[in-house]
Enzyme design. Sequence first.
Site, short mmCIF file in Angstrom:
data_model
loop_
_atom_site.label_atom_id
_atom_site.label_comp_id
_atom_site.label_asym_id
_atom_site.label_seq_id
_atom_site.Cartn_x
_atom_site.Cartn_y
_atom_site.Cartn_z
CG PHE A 13 -1.53 1.22 1.64
CD1 PHE A 13 -2.10 2.10 0.72
CD2 PHE A 13 -1.50 1.58 2.99
CE1 PHE A 13 -2.64 3.31 1.14
CE2 PHE A 13 -2.04 2.79 3.41
CZ PHE A 13 -2.60 3.66 2.48
CG ASN A 34 7.34 -11.39 0.86
OD1 ASN A 34 6.51 -10.48 0.76
ND2 ASN A 34 7.44 -12.14 1.94
CE1 TYR A 149 3.63 -4.01 11.65
CE2 TYR A 149 2.72 -2.71 13.44
CZ TYR A 149 3.14 -2.82 12.13
OH TYR A 149 3.08 -1.71 11.30
CE1 TYR A 163 23.22 -3.78 12.32
CE2 TYR A 163 24.74 -3.08 10.60
CZ TYR A 163 24.12 -4.09 11.31
OH TYR A 163 24.39 -5.39 11.01
NE ARG A 190 -3.73 -1.96 6.62
CZ ARG A 190 -2.58 -1.60 6.07
NH1 ARG A 190 -1.77 -0.81 6.74
NH2 ARG A 190 -2.23 -2.02 4.87
#
Length: 327
Positions: A13, A34, A149, A163, A190
Amino acid sequence: MANVCLVTGGAGFIGSHLCLRLFDQGDHVLCLDNFFTGRIENFNSRYRELVTSGRFEIIRHDVIEPILLEVDRIYHLACPASPVHYQVNPVKTIKTNVLGTYHMLGLAKRVGARILLASTSEVYGDPQVHPQHEGYWGHVNPNGIRSCYDEGKRVAETLACDYHRQHKVQIRIARIFNTYGPHMAMDDGRVVSNFICQALRDEPITVYGQGEQTRSFCYVSDLVDGLCRLMDSDYVEPVNLGNDSEITILQLVETIGRILGRPLRLERKPLPADDPARRRPDLTRARTILGYEPRVSLEEGLRHTIAYFKAVLGDSVSASHPQAVVV
Ligand code: NAD
Ligand code: UDP
């Protein structure tokens, strides 16, 4: 100056809108996905122009595996965002967030690219501070059904910061709040896509719990504008991006009903576990540092989104509800 940009989750999206925006500003775009929730159809309207330009490539790849590409900028969005999708295979979701982000940070380090992480308001969990500002550490269940999540994104932020501190990688962290618009998947789960598709099909609107929980909905073009401003900035701390107009879920139903010109039937369903009660971004940082300002009102954004879903749902809907959409 034009950049070679990698957009992971680029067929999804937000990613598809971002790819088109970068393409339109002259960048060379590598759209990596993917195709778990992403769809090539998100590029249908511009497909011929994109493939003949020589500046747009699609790479089928899963970010839980490493990849080496020569790029200047990485927009790392790969991760299912809807609770329905990210809970289908929670182990895969956490691998995507942790291993996927680790691989993209490794790539950024190796080729000297700048990387923007698509983080989320979910790092604040069910917040006890309102509105949510970036200094708030959150109230997150570490082992609930949303944790793959929420905690996955929190680790992704940690990795990005380490990093930066340890390897001097140029990071940008966008904490994205609820975003909606065309290219959301129909079966997405959603709230905006669910309610619009249910309304267009004349099905009852599934309100979870009392419908008094709040969200603050941002139209996708505003969000993409914020992502581009953040990437172009030199700011490495997290930045909230979204829209700070807060409404209840019942008010969202009313607004969709008003646009469609008819009352909508409700069907009450249980509130899912760990569903945040209130959510609204504090946008002070985005406004001050990026000059960011969400411009599309909820009503205008919903009209565009309704028109999109009406076209996707096709003739069956317009035949049974000729008056359904006003755009
Ligand atoms: P989406 O599901 O439409 O897009 C995610 C994309 O990532 C899809 O194209 C999917 O196929 C791809 N993907 C998933 N796992 C992958 C993997 N392992 N390897 C490669 N590609 C993979 O969701 P979206 O709403 O466009 O969200 C994009 C990003 O923004 C996500 O990182 C999400 O966490 C973040 N975000 C979105 C919202 C929102 O309201 N839309 C809010 C907060 C954060
Ligand atoms: N919701 C709802 N009906 C639906 C889908 C969602 O009432 O069909 C509610 C959900 O419980 C939550 C809010 O709408 O309180 C936003 O849900 P969504 O999944 O869109 O986003 P998130 O919870 O991740 O903010």
